[in-house]
Motif scaffolding. Structure first.
Motif, PDB file in Angstrom:
ATOM      1  N   SER A 248       0.845  -1.183   0.000  1.00 53.07           N
ATOM      2  CA  SER A 248       0.000   0.000   0.000  1.00 53.07           C
ATOM      3  C   SER A 248       0.888   1.244   0.000  1.00 53.07           C
ATOM      4  CB  SER A 248      -0.897   0.001   1.248  1.00 53.07           C
ATOM      5  OG  SER A 248      -1.591   1.210   1.326  1.00 53.07           O
ATOM      6  N   GLU A 249       0.597   2.148  -0.878  1.00 52.15           N
ATOM      7  CA  GLU A 249       1.386   3.381  -0.985  1.00 52.15           C
ATOM      8  C   GLU A 249       1.177   4.305   0.210  1.00 52.15           C
ATOM      9  OE1 GLU A 249       3.671   4.232  -3.283  1.00 52.15           O
ATOM     10  OE2 GLU A 249       3.412   2.253  -4.188  1.00 52.15           O
ATOM     11  N   VAL A 250       0.132   4.092   0.974  1.00 56.67           N
ATOM     12  CA  VAL A 250      -0.144   4.929   2.145  1.00 56.67           C
ATOM     13  C   VAL A 250       0.990   4.844   3.153  1.00 56.67           C
ATOM     14  CG1 VAL A 250      -1.723   5.231   4.097  1.00 56.67           C
ATOM     15  CG2 VAL A 250      -2.619   4.712   1.839  1.00 56.67           C
ATOM     16  N   PHE A 251       1.593   3.651   3.270  1.00 52.90           N
ATOM     17  CA  PHE A 251       2.638   3.436   4.263  1.00 52.90           C
ATOM     18  C   PHE A 251       4.040   3.756   3.752  1.00 52.90           C
ATOM     19  CE2 PHE A 251      -0.813   0.473   5.357  1.00 52.90           C
ATOM     20  CZ  PHE A 251      -1.129   0.993   6.599  1.00 52.90           C
ATOM     21  N   ASP A 252       4.163   4.154   2.505  1.00 53.29           N
ATOM     22  CA  ASP A 252       5.474   4.479   1.946  1.00 53.29           C
ATOM     23  C   ASP A 252       5.777   5.954   2.185  1.00 53.29           C
ATOM     24  OD1 ASP A 252       7.887   4.303   0.690  1.00 53.29           O
ATOM     25  OD2 ASP A 252       7.061   4.209  -1.339  1.00 53.29           O
ATOM     26  N   ILE A 253       6.158   6.262   3.408  1.00 52.18           N
ATOM     27  CA  ILE A 253       6.458   7.638   3.801  1.00 52.18           C
ATOM     28  C   ILE A 253       7.926   7.901   3.517  1.00 52.18           C
ATOM     29  CG2 ILE A 253       6.535   9.239   5.752  1.00 52.18           C
ATOM     30  CD1 ILE A 253       4.295   7.476   6.988  1.00 52.18           C
ATOM     31  N   PRO A 254       8.240   8.975   2.773  1.00 53.10           N
ATOM     32  CA  PRO A 254       9.642   9.251   2.457  1.00 53.10           C
ATOM     33  C   PRO A 254      10.418   9.648   3.715  1.00 53.10           C
ATOM     34  CG  PRO A 254       8.232  10.994   1.621  1.00 53.10           C
ATOM     35  CD  PRO A 254       7.337   9.944   2.179  1.00 53.10           C
ATOM     36  N   VAL A 255      11.526   8.971   3.935  1.00 53.10           N
ATOM     37  CA  VAL A 255      12.368   9.226   5.093  1.00 53.10           C
ATOM     38  C   VAL A 255      13.805   8.853   4.720  1.00 53.10           C
ATOM     39  CG1 VAL A 255      12.016   6.937   6.087  1.00 53.10           C
ATOM     40  CG2 VAL A 255      12.538   8.838   7.585  1.00 53.10           C
ATOM     41  N   TYR A 256      14.738   9.509   5.380  1.00 54.44           N
ATOM     42  CA  TYR A 256      16.151   9.201   5.156  1.00 54.44           C
ATOM     43  C   TYR A 256      16.488   7.961   5.980  1.00 54.44           C
ATOM     44  CZ  TYR A 256      21.152   9.990   4.617  1.00 54.44           C
ATOM     45  OH  TYR A 256      22.481   9.851   4.322  1.00 54.44           O
ATOM     46  N   TRP A 257      16.562   6.808   5.316  1.00 48.99           N
ATOM     47  CA  TRP A 257      16.660   5.526   6.011  1.00 48.99           C
ATOM     48  C   TRP A 257      17.945   5.315   6.808  1.00 48.99           C
ATOM     49  CZ3 TRP A 257      20.465   2.111   4.784  1.00 48.99           C
ATOM     50  CH2 TRP A 257      21.077   2.250   3.553  1.00 48.99           C
ATOM     51  N   PRO A 258      19.111   5.860   6.445  1.00 47.91           N
ATOM     52  CA  PRO A 258      20.298   5.600   7.275  1.00 47.91           C
ATOM     53  C   PRO A 258      20.135   6.083   8.727  1.00 47.91           C
ATOM     54  CG  PRO A 258      20.996   6.384   5.134  1.00 47.91           C
ATOM     55  CD  PRO A 258      19.511   6.545   5.183  1.00 47.91           C
ATOM     56  N   ILE A 259      19.350   7.143   8.936  1.00 45.03           N
ATOM     57  CA  ILE A 259      19.115   7.610  10.305  1.00 45.03           C
ATOM     58  C   ILE A 259      18.329   6.563  11.084  1.00 45.03           C
ATOM     59  CG2 ILE A 259      17.869   9.324  11.672  1.00 45.03           C
ATOM     60  CD1 ILE A 259      18.632  11.384   9.564  1.00 45.03           C
ATOM     61  N   LEU A 260      17.324   5.955  10.447  1.00 38.23           N
ATOM     62  CA  LEU A 260      16.544   4.920  11.112  1.00 38.23           C
ATOM     63  C   LEU A 260      17.401   3.697  11.440  1.00 38.23           C
ATOM     64  CD1 LEU A 260      13.172   4.966   9.134  1.00 38.23           C
ATOM     65  CD2 LEU A 260      13.690   5.976  11.359  1.00 38.23           C
ATOM     66  N   VAL A 261      18.264   3.318  10.525  1.00 36.34           N
ATOM     67  CA  VAL A 261      19.147   2.174  10.768  1.00 36.34           C
ATOM     68  C   VAL A 261      20.094   2.474  11.921  1.00 36.34           C
ATOM     69  CG1 VAL A 261      21.001   0.755   9.790  1.00 36.34           C
ATOM     70  CG2 VAL A 261      18.983   1.302   8.416  1.00 36.34           C
ATOM     71  N   MET A 262      20.670   3.669  11.929  1.00 38.06           N
ATOM     72  CA  MET A 262      21.595   4.048  12.995  1.00 38.06           C
ATOM     73  C   MET A 262      20.873   4.098  14.345  1.00 38.06           C
ATOM     74  SD  MET A 262      24.736   5.033  13.533  1.00 38.06           S
ATOM     75  CE  MET A 262      25.643   6.350  12.814  1.00 38.06           C
ATOM     76  N   TYR A 263      19.699   4.680  14.358  1.00 38.56           N
ATOM     77  CA  TYR A 263      18.941   4.778  15.603  1.00 38.56           C
ATOM     78  C   TYR A 263      18.557   3.394  16.116  1.00 38.56           C
ATOM     79  CZ  TYR A 263      15.493   6.216  19.015  1.00 38.56           C
ATOM     80  OH  TYR A 263      14.787   6.384  20.176  1.00 38.56           O
ATOM     81  N   PHE A 264      18.148   2.497  15.214  1.00 42.98           N
ATOM     82  CA  PHE A 264      17.792   1.151  15.651  1.00 42.98           C
ATOM     83  C   PHE A 264      19.009   0.405  16.192  1.00 42.98           C
ATOM     84  CE2 PHE A 264      17.316  -3.402  14.988  1.00 42.98           C
ATOM     85  CZ  PHE A 264      16.197  -3.629  15.772  1.00 42.98           C
ATOM     86  N   CYS A 265      20.147   0.555  15.551  1.00 41.70           N
ATOM     87  CA  CYS A 265      21.366  -0.118  16.039  1.00 41.70           C
ATOM     88  C   CYS A 265      21.748   0.376  17.433  1.00 41.70           C
ATOM     89  CB  CYS A 265      22.524   0.091  15.066  1.00 41.70           C
ATOM     90  SG  CYS A 265      22.317  -0.812  13.516  1.00 41.70           S
ATOM     91  N   ILE A 266      21.648   1.678  17.655  1.00 37.69           N
ATOM     92  CA  ILE A 266      21.956   2.234  18.981  1.00 37.69           C
ATOM     93  C   ILE A 266      20.938   1.737  20.003  1.00 37.69           C
ATOM     94  CG2 ILE A 266      21.999   4.379  20.316  1.00 37.69           C
ATOM     95  CD1 ILE A 266      23.180   5.733  17.796  1.00 37.69           C
ATOM     96  N   LEU A 267      19.674   1.755  19.635  1.00 35.64           N
ATOM     97  CA  LEU A 267      18.629   1.277  20.528  1.00 35.64           C
ATOM     98  C   LEU A 267      18.813  -0.203  20.862  1.00 35.64           C
ATOM     99  CD1 LEU A 267      15.954   2.127  21.911  1.00 35.64           C
ATOM    100  CD2 LEU A 267      14.802   1.300  19.862  1.00 35.64           C
ATOM    101  N   PHE A 268      19.147  -1.004  19.874  1.00 36.60           N
ATOM    102  CA  PHE A 268      19.377  -2.429  20.090  1.00 36.60           C
ATOM    103  C   PHE A 268      20.566  -2.652  21.022  1.00 36.60           C
ATOM    104  CE2 PHE A 268      21.372  -6.469  18.964  1.00 36.60           C
ATOM    105  CZ  PHE A 268      20.302  -7.329  19.116  1.00 36.60           C
TER     106      PHE A 268
END
Length: 192
Positions: free
Chosen positions: A142-162
Motif C-alpha cells: 500500500s502506498e499509504v505506508f510508503d512515507i519518504p524518510v532518510y533511512w540511514p538515520i533509522l538504521v543508525m537509531y535502531f542499532c543504537i537502541l538495540f
C-alpha cells in the motif's frame, strides 16, 4: 438456504466461527515443529527484507516492525517474575517492620532448582513475530505506508537502541544470575 426467520448475520457468524476453528486447528498441528516454524518465519522475514530492498521504500514500516520484534525479543529474554521487583518488595517489607517480614521464607535459594519461566513464551513469541511479519509485508503493498524518510538515520537509531537495550538486559541477567537459554544443559542436583 436461509429461512425467512433467520437473519443474514448468523450465516456470516457461522462462517467466521468455522474459519477461526480451522485457523486454530492449523496452529495446533504446527505447534510441535519448533524448528520448521522458525525457519518459516525467517523465510517470511527474508521475503519482507527483499521487498524493502528491491522496492526502495517502506522504511518506516520496516523500522516499526524491527522495533516490535525487539520488544518481543526482550520480553522473551526476561523472566516472568522480575527479581529486581521482588528484591524491592522484600526490602520494603523489612523496612516496614510488618509481621510479613519475620514470616517470610529465606531468600538464599542457591541449592533449589528454579526453572526459568519467560515473560513471553516461545510459542507466543513465534506467533506474534509471524503475524507482525505478515502484516508488515502486506503494508508494503500500500502506498499509504510508503512515507519518504532518510533511512540511514533509522538504521543508525535502531542499532543504537538495540545495543543499549541488549546491554541493559545482559547486565540484568548477570546481576540476578539467570540464563534464558538451556541449550540441552542438564541440571544436576546435590554435590558434584
Amino acid at each position: 438456504m436461509m429461512s425467512s426467520s433467520e437473519p443474514g448475520g448468523s450465516s456470516v457468524t457461522g462462517q467466521l466461527s468455522h474459519a477461526q476453528r480451522q485457523y486454530q486447528q492449523l496452529l495446533d498441528r504446527i505447534t510441535p515443529f519448533v524448528l520448521y516454524r522458525w525457519v518459516g518465519t525467517a523465510g517470511l522475514l527474508a521475503v519482507f527484507g527483499l521487498r524493502i530492498v528491491f522496492a526502495q521504500g517502506w522504511y518506516i514500516v520496516c523500522y516499526a516492525h524491527a522495533i516490535y520484534l525487539l520488544n518481543l525479543l526482550l520480553a522473551f529474554l526476561q523472566p516472568k517474575f522480575d527479581p529486581s521487583l521482588q528484591d524491592d518488595l522484600l526490602a520494603d517489607e523489612i523496612e516496614g517492620g510488618g509481621e510479613d517480614a519475620s514470616s517470610s521464607l529465606p531468600s538464599q535459594r542457591d541449592d533449589e532448582f528454579r526453572p526459568f519461566v519467560r515473560r513471553l513464551p516461545e510459542w507466543q513469541f513465534w506467533l506474534s513475530a509471524t503475524r507482525a511479519s505478515v502484516l508488515a509485508l502486506f503494508c508494503t503493498f500500500s502506498e499509504v505506508f510508503d512515507i519518504p524518510v532518510y533511512w540511514p538515520i533509522l538504521v543508525m537509531y535502531f542499532c543504537i537502541l538495540f545495543a543499549l537495550t541488549m546491554r541493559r538486559q545482559i547486565q540484568h541477567m548477570i546481576k540476578y544470575k539467570y540464563i534464558p537459554f538451556d541449550f540441552g544443559r542438564k541440571v544436576r542436583y546435590g554435590s558434584h
